[in-house]
Design a protein around this motif. Structure first.
Motif, PDB file in Angstrom:
ATOM      1  N   ILE A   1     104.514  86.372 -22.451  1.00 39.78           N
ATOM      2  CA  ILE A   1     105.374  87.223 -23.289  1.00 39.78           C
ATOM      3  C   ILE A   1     105.137  88.690 -22.933  1.00 39.78           C
ATOM      4  O   ILE A   1     106.083  89.456 -22.742  1.00 39.78           O
ATOM      5  N   LYS A   2     103.874  89.060 -22.821  1.00 36.40           N
ATOM      6  CA  LYS A   2     103.517  90.444 -22.495  1.00 36.40           C
ATOM      7  C   LYS A   2     104.070  90.836 -21.118  1.00 36.40           C
ATOM      8  O   LYS A   2     104.706  91.883 -20.963  1.00 36.40           O
TER       9      LYS A   2
ATOM     10  N   ALA B   1      98.513  78.208 -25.342  1.00 36.90           N
ATOM     11  CA  ALA B   1      98.869  79.281 -26.275  1.00 36.90           C
ATOM     12  C   ALA B   1      98.496  80.648 -25.718  1.00 36.90           C
ATOM     13  O   ALA B   1      99.282  81.602 -25.809  1.00 36.90           O
ATOM     14  N   ASP B   2      97.321  80.772 -25.086  1.00 36.66           N
ATOM     15  CA  ASP B   2      96.923  82.063 -24.530  1.00 36.66           C
ATOM     16  C   ASP B   2      97.768  82.439 -23.314  1.00 36.66           C
ATOM     17  O   ASP B   2      98.064  83.610 -23.075  1.00 36.66           O
TER      18      ASP B   2
ATOM     19  N   GLU C   1     108.279  83.908 -28.349  1.00 30.66           N
ATOM     20  CA  GLU C   1     107.660  82.634 -28.004  1.00 30.66           C
ATOM     21  C   GLU C   1     108.698  81.540 -27.749  1.00 30.66           C
ATOM     22  O   GLU C   1     108.523  80.706 -26.856  1.00 30.66           O
ATOM     23  N   GLN C   2     109.801  81.561 -28.496  1.00 32.21           N
ATOM     24  CA  GLN C   2     110.846  80.551 -28.292  1.00 32.21           C
ATOM     25  C   GLN C   2     111.480  80.703 -26.907  1.00 32.21           C
ATOM     26  O   GLN C   2     111.788  79.705 -26.242  1.00 32.21           O
TER      27      GLN C   2
END
Length: 95
Positions: free
Chosen positions: A28-29, A21-22, A5-6
């Motif tokens: 990320i994925k 957030a979603d 996340e960073q």
């Protein structure tokens, strides 16, 4: 290397993006999938393979520049909305 996340926050900041957030979770994925694909490519044996510089060995085929119609400065300025003796006049766009 894995994306966390960073890392997504830093990349989003550099790209001037605001992610919910979603959206971060999806990013990320997706980024981890891309890195996984790149790891697979690193497994390929490329010894003896020359680097690709151009997509084709064909030379560029260029045509000759031929003047088909010439116009004078006066003719070019005839339809200009605003001009002086020699130049097109346009509004200032940069302050």
């Amino acid at each position: 290397m894995t994306i966390d996340e960073q890392t997504v926050d830093k990349i989003a900041h550099l790209a001037r993006l605001q992610l919910a957030a979603d959206e971060k979770k999806g990013m990320i994925k997706d980024m981890n999938k891309i890195l996984g694909f790149m790891d697979k490519l690193n497994e390929v044996d490329t010894t003896g393979v020359e680097p690709l510089v151009y997509m084709t060995a064909e030379p560029n085929v260029l045509r000759d520049d031929i003047v088909k119609q010439e116009i004078t400065t006066e003719e070019a300025l005839q339809n200009a909305p605003d001009h002086n003796e020699s130049y097109f006049l346009v509004e200032k766009v940069i302050k």
